[in-house]
Design an enzyme around this catalytic site. Structure first.
Site, PDB file in Angstrom:
ATOM      1  N   GLY A 101      34.006  26.159  33.249  1.00 19.13           N
ATOM      2  CA  GLY A 101      33.468  27.665  32.840  1.00 19.13           C
ATOM      3  C   GLY A 101      33.801  28.747  33.588  1.00 19.13           C
ATOM      4  O   GLY A 101      34.517  28.659  34.716  1.00 19.13           O
ATOM      5  N   ARG A 104      33.471  33.307  37.638  1.00 11.66           N
ATOM      6  CA  ARG A 104      33.374  34.688  37.966  1.00 11.66           C
ATOM      7  C   ARG A 104      33.924  35.649  37.032  1.00 11.66           C
ATOM      8  O   ARG A 104      34.510  36.656  37.214  1.00 11.66           O
ATOM      9  CB  ARG A 104      34.228  34.841  39.358  1.00 11.66           C
ATOM     10  CG  ARG A 104      35.436  34.364  39.054  1.00 11.66           C
ATOM     11  CD  ARG A 104      36.115  34.553  40.316  1.00 11.66           C
ATOM     12  NE  ARG A 104      37.544  33.903  40.673  1.00 11.66           N
ATOM     13  CZ  ARG A 104      38.398  34.205  41.580  1.00 11.66           C
ATOM     14  NH1 ARG A 104      37.999  35.060  42.428  1.00 11.66           N
ATOM     15  NH2 ARG A 104      39.341  33.359  41.889  1.00 11.66           N
ATOM     16  N   LYS A 124      37.249  39.972  35.851  1.00 15.40           N
ATOM     17  CA  LYS A 124      37.318  38.842  36.699  1.00 15.40           C
ATOM     18  C   LYS A 124      36.703  39.179  38.017  1.00 15.40           C
ATOM     19  O   LYS A 124      37.155  40.191  38.708  1.00 15.40           O
ATOM     20  CB  LYS A 124      38.571  38.643  36.881  1.00 15.40           C
ATOM     21  CG  LYS A 124      38.827  37.177  37.620  1.00 15.40           C
ATOM     22  CD  LYS A 124      40.171  36.345  37.282  1.00 15.40           C
ATOM     23  CE  LYS A 124      40.367  35.369  38.228  1.00 15.40           C
ATOM     24  NZ  LYS A 124      41.740  34.662  38.096  1.00 15.40           N
ATOM     25  N   ASP A 136      30.758  32.585  44.534  1.00 21.43           N
ATOM     26  CA  ASP A 136      29.941  33.851  44.576  1.00 21.43           C
ATOM     27  C   ASP A 136      30.185  34.619  43.359  1.00 21.43           C
ATOM     28  O   ASP A 136      29.758  35.658  43.421  1.00 21.43           O
ATOM     29  CB  ASP A 136      30.259  34.415  45.952  1.00 21.43           C
ATOM     30  CG  ASP A 136      31.834  34.890  45.911  1.00 21.43           C
ATOM     31  OD1 ASP A 136      32.536  34.737  45.134  1.00 21.43           O
ATOM     32  OD2 ASP A 136      32.050  35.244  47.263  1.00 21.43           O
ATOM     33  N   GLY A 137      31.285  34.130  42.549  1.00 19.15           N
ATOM     34  CA  GLY A 137      31.392  34.951  41.263  1.00 19.15           C
ATOM     35  C   GLY A 137      32.176  36.171  41.594  1.00 19.15           C
ATOM     36  O   GLY A 137      32.486  37.051  40.743  1.00 19.15           O
ATOM     37  N   ARG A 194      40.621  41.940  32.384  1.00 15.62           N
ATOM     38  CA  ARG A 194      41.646  41.140  31.609  1.00 15.62           C
ATOM     39  C   ARG A 194      41.517  41.403  30.159  1.00 15.62           C
ATOM     40  O   ARG A 194      40.346  41.369  29.978  1.00 15.62           O
ATOM     41  CB  ARG A 194      41.817  39.760  32.197  1.00 15.62           C
ATOM     42  CG  ARG A 194      41.711  39.563  33.600  1.00 15.62           C
ATOM     43  CD  ARG A 194      42.013  38.056  33.991  1.00 15.62           C
ATOM     44  NE  ARG A 194      41.030  37.008  33.384  1.00 15.62           N
ATOM     45  CZ  ARG A 194      41.158  35.662  33.654  1.00 15.62           C
ATOM     46  NH1 ARG A 194      42.289  35.380  34.392  1.00 15.62           N
ATOM     47  NH2 ARG A 194      40.547  34.928  33.155  1.00 15.62           N
ATOM     48  N   ARG A 201      40.758  28.158  25.832  1.00 18.71           N
ATOM     49  CA  ARG A 201      41.971  27.359  26.691  1.00 18.71           C
ATOM     50  C   ARG A 201      41.785  26.030  26.557  1.00 18.71           C
ATOM     51  O   ARG A 201      40.839  25.598  26.053  1.00 18.71           O
ATOM     52  CB  ARG A 201      41.566  27.722  28.210  1.00 18.71           C
ATOM     53  CG  ARG A 201      40.434  27.436  28.505  1.00 18.71           C
ATOM     54  CD  ARG A 201      40.005  28.204  29.821  1.00 18.71           C
ATOM     55  NE  ARG A 201      39.852  29.535  29.779  1.00 18.71           N
ATOM     56  CZ  ARG A 201      40.034  30.312  31.020  1.00 18.71           C
ATOM     57  NH1 ARG A 201      40.719  29.673  31.896  1.00 18.71           N
ATOM     58  NH2 ARG A 201      39.901  31.732  31.243  1.00 18.71           N
ATOM     59  N   ASP A 271      42.443  23.730  32.429  1.00 17.47           N
ATOM     60  CA  ASP A 271      41.613  24.967  32.190  1.00 17.47           C
ATOM     61  C   ASP A 271      42.381  26.184  32.163  1.00 17.47           C
ATOM     62  O   ASP A 271      42.076  27.625  31.888  1.00 17.47           O
ATOM     63  CB  ASP A 271      40.493  25.019  33.157  1.00 17.47           C
ATOM     64  CG  ASP A 271      40.713  25.508  34.627  1.00 17.47           C
ATOM     65  OD1 ASP A 271      41.768  24.112  34.822  1.00 17.47           O
ATOM     66  OD2 ASP A 271      40.529  26.005  35.331  1.00 17.47           O
ATOM     67  N   ASP A 281      45.666  33.043  34.026  1.00 16.61           N
ATOM     68  CA  ASP A 281      45.071  32.597  35.211  1.00 16.61           C
ATOM     69  C   ASP A 281      45.749  32.897  36.241  1.00 16.61           C
ATOM     70  O   ASP A 281      46.503  31.922  36.770  1.00 16.61           O
ATOM     71  CB  ASP A 281      44.162  31.468  35.386  1.00 16.61           C
ATOM     72  CG  ASP A 281      42.909  31.454  34.777  1.00 16.61           C
ATOM     73  OD1 ASP A 281      42.296  32.662  34.710  1.00 16.61           O
ATOM     74  OD2 ASP A 281      42.159  30.630  34.840  1.00 16.61           O
TER      75      ASP A 281
HETATM   76  P1  AMP Z   1      40.754  28.536  38.904  1.00 15.03           P
HETATM   77  O1  AMP Z   1      41.395  27.681  39.696  1.00 15.03           O
HETATM   78  O2  AMP Z   1      40.864  30.088  39.175  1.00 15.03           O
HETATM   79  O3  AMP Z   1      41.054  28.361  37.605  1.00 15.03           O
HETATM   80  O4  AMP Z   1      39.408  28.338  39.119  1.00 15.03           O
HETATM   81  C1  AMP Z   1      38.907  27.067  38.454  1.00 15.03           C
HETATM   82  C2  AMP Z   1      37.182  27.218  38.285  1.00 15.03           C
HETATM   83  O5  AMP Z   1      36.465  27.688  39.480  1.00 15.03           O
HETATM   84  C3  AMP Z   1      36.784  27.961  37.378  1.00 15.03           C
HETATM   85  O6  AMP Z   1      35.786  27.454  36.563  1.00 15.03           O
HETATM   86  C4  AMP Z   1      36.393  29.284  38.021  1.00 15.03           C
HETATM   87  O7  AMP Z   1      35.816  30.296  37.124  1.00 15.03           O
HETATM   88  C5  AMP Z   1      35.615  28.824  39.119  1.00 15.03           C
HETATM   89  N1  AMP Z   1      35.832  29.748  40.399  1.00 15.03           N
HETATM   90  C6  AMP Z   1      36.957  29.941  40.960  1.00 15.03           C
HETATM   91  N2  AMP Z   1      36.521  30.963  42.013  1.00 15.03           N
HETATM   92  C7  AMP Z   1      35.224  31.340  42.198  1.00 15.03           C
HETATM   93  C8  AMP Z   1      34.318  31.856  42.778  1.00 15.03           C
HETATM   94  N3  AMP Z   1      34.647  32.781  43.735  1.00 15.03           N
HETATM   95  N4  AMP Z   1      32.989  32.122  42.062  1.00 15.03           N
HETATM   96  C9  AMP Z   1      32.606  31.370  41.037  1.00 15.03           C
HETATM   97  N5  AMP Z   1      33.415  30.460  40.381  1.00 15.03           N
HETATM   98  C10 AMP Z   1      34.712  30.431  40.918  1.00 15.03           C
HETATM   99 MG    MG Z   2      40.927  28.800  35.763  1.00 17.60          MG
END
Ligand code: AMP
Ligand code: MG
Length: 524
Positions: A101, A104, A124, A136-137, A194, A201, A271, A281
């Site tokens: 999901g 962030r 983002k 931490d989002g 974005r 996806r 994803d 992404d």
């Molecule tokens: P990504 O590798 O960017 O595709 O991220 C994989 C998953 O990790 C996704 O669900 C992102 O929303 C989550 N995610 C990545 N970085 C953070 C963050 N700093 N805080 C919360 N969720 C994150």
């Molecule tokens: Mg992603």
């Protein structure tokens, strides 16, 4: 100033989660969770994309107002916005990871463009959501700048991609352990806005399937068809198969395009594959300076090299197979038809890649075996000594106009070598260039015309990692001039722009092993 209008078709059509708290949780039976962005200390607009703003009908005066910086920083909403985080799952590095999901990312709303099309506007780094798990989002400036810059450069290169409207510095500090080595540091926080028609996806479809929630899967797929693939809507199983075939083809053409410009995504988890066939992404991505099929910029993948440059087509096919699997419950068990989608991918990728590389060589009619062998010979030769892919292909427009086949590797092409290749390699290069030059003489176009079309296919400027890194280091010191210049030059990647030749250079030696230039972690 006119504010844009927003609609909420996705929220109205798909089931959601009523709990608006950002508490991390499993969200069942729902495609989204409403959530508000968490305000930041002092949102400041660092840069915005004029091209995209114009497409969205956002006037310059509006873009440059503090009110807009507040919206793009997550501190305010425009009327009609209804923020939510999307629910999806995914395979990460080959393993099913369950619910992921938007941890962030927060979609502010569906903006209605002046041309009537709609665009999801997403922040983002806007704070925690139901999907944040331990995160931490938030996002840091370096990764946000990279995503912002590359999204818009990709679009200018003609590669399908999600877009980026703005880069906002939040005024807050975000702590990251960049090398995962127990050395967390405070970094400037940032938010990228974005934009895409939809951020759905592959993992969006995998999640309901993994939970056996066929009703939700069908609702989501039917919505996707009505909204984005209306030509296949309302046709039951045949429509679903046609849709999968179309998604597969778009993905195959996309990855062929990545190969042709030397883009390495870095994290091709399911994803991170868009249902519309967009590049999505931007994390630890990279551009292959030298043509290394085994290269990956992502340190997390350094051992396995699952997502290395040359592995991207195969891995995209693997991802399409996972999407087909997710859709199987809607195909009444017609596995054979899903198999055919995969065969179609192989064919589409092969045709698209051959056509793209032939075009890079100035060859319009490509399918012949002779041309396939020529392309392979170019790959083999490039792989034998460190040679800059972008400079090599760009130089061919000059070579094609030579009055005779070159007797040695011309200076423009030799400029692509990172080291000094031995004589045998130079001789092989001269022979290869002669073979290619003679082949171009059988094209109907004149050498001058070929040079023009090759310059429109082989970019001079790509957002090489080391270039992005110089923009990041300056921006972290409060100097945006490097980003501004780089952004503008990358908006015209096929133009000669001789005054910006320094931005078309080979990767300098200092960048060979420097973090951010040769290798990036997922920490962002
Ligand atoms: P990504 O590798 O960017 O595709 O991220 C994989 C998953 O990790 C996704 O669900 C992102 O929303 C989550 N995610 C990545 N970085 C953070 C963050 N700093 N805080 C919360 N969720 C994150
Ligand atoms: Mg992603």
């Amino acid at each position: 100033m006119t504010l844009p209008t927003f609609q909420r078709r996705l929220l109205d059509a798909l089931p959601g989660d009523d709990d608006t708290s950002p508490r991390s949780r499993e969200v069942l039976g729902a495609c989204w969770s409403r959530v508000q962005p968490t305000p930041v200390r002092a949102p400041k607009l660092l840069h915005w994309s004029r091209g995209l703003a114009a497409e969205l009908g956002l006037e310059p005066a509006l873009m440059e107002s503090q009110e807009t910086a507040d919206v793009l920083g997550g501190n305010a909403l425009w009327p009609g916005m209804a923020p939510y985080a999307a629910n999806y799952g995914g395979h990460q590095f080959g393993h099913w990871a369950g619910q992921l999901g938007d941890g962030r990312a927060i979609v502010l709303g569906e903006l209605v463009r002046p041309n009537g099309a709609s665009a999801e506007v997403q922040l983002k780094g806007a704070g925690p959501t139901a999907y944040s798990r331990a995160g931490d989002g938030r996002a840091v400036l370096r990764s946000s700048l990279r995503e912002y810059l590359c999204s818009e450069a990709m679009h200018a290169l003609g590669v399908p991609t999600t877009r980026a409207l703005s880069l906002v510095q939040t005024g807050d500090t975000v702590v990251r352990d960049m090398f995962y080595d127990g050395n967390p540091q405070g970094e400037p926080g940032a938010i990228t806005c974005r934009v895409a028609p939809t951020f759905l996806r592959f993992g969006s479809y995998q999640l309901p399937m993994s939970r056996g929630d066929v009703d939700l899967l069908r609702t989501l797929v039917d919505f996707t068809l009505e909204r984005w693939f209306p030509e296949f809507a309302g046709q039951g199983r045949d429509g679903y198969v046609a849709w999968l075939t179309e998604v597969s083809r778009r993905t195959a053409r996309l990855v062929a395009h990545w190969q042709a410009v030397g883009f390495v995504h870095g994290v091709l988890n399911t994803d991170n594959l868009s249902i519309l066939g967009l590049t999505i992404d931007y994390g630890p991505y990279g551009w292959t300076d030298d043509f290394q099929l085994g290269w990956t910029p992502n340190t997390t993948d350094a051992q396995q090299r699952r997502y290395a440059f040359g592995s991207q087509p195969g891995v995209c096919l693997w991802n399409v197979a996972r999407l087909c699997e997710a859709a199987l419950p809607l195909l009444d068990g017609a596995e054979a038809r899903a198999e055919a989608v995969l065969d179609d991918f192989r064919q589409t990728y092969g045709d698209a890649a051959t056509a793209r590389f032939a075009a890079k060589l100035g060859i319009a009619q490509s399918a012949e075996d002779e041309d396939a062998a020529l392309i392979q010979a170019v790959f083999d030769w490039l792989g034998k000594a460190e040679t800059d892919m972008t400079i090599f292909f760009r130089s061919l427009a000059e070579v094609v106009e030579l009055p005779e086949a070159p007797s040695a590797v011309p200076a423009a092409t030799a400029a692509a070598f990172y080291g000094a290749p031995d004589q045998a390699h130079l001789d092989a290069g001269a022979a290869l260039l002669q073979r290619w030059w003679r082949r171009t003489r059988r094209e109907p176009a004149t050498p001058r015309e070929l040079a023009t079309s090759m310059r429109a296919t082989n970019p001079k400027f790509v957002p090489r990692n080391w270039l992005a890194q110089t923009a990041i280091e300056a921006a972290e010191e409060g100097d945006l001039s490097v980003l501004e210049r780089l952004f503008d030059v990358l908006q015209r990647p096929f133009d000669e722009q001789p005054e910006h030749a320094d931005l078309a250079q080979k990767r300098p030696e200092w960048a060979r092993h420097k973090p951010g230039c040769s290798a990036l972690s997922c920490s962002s």
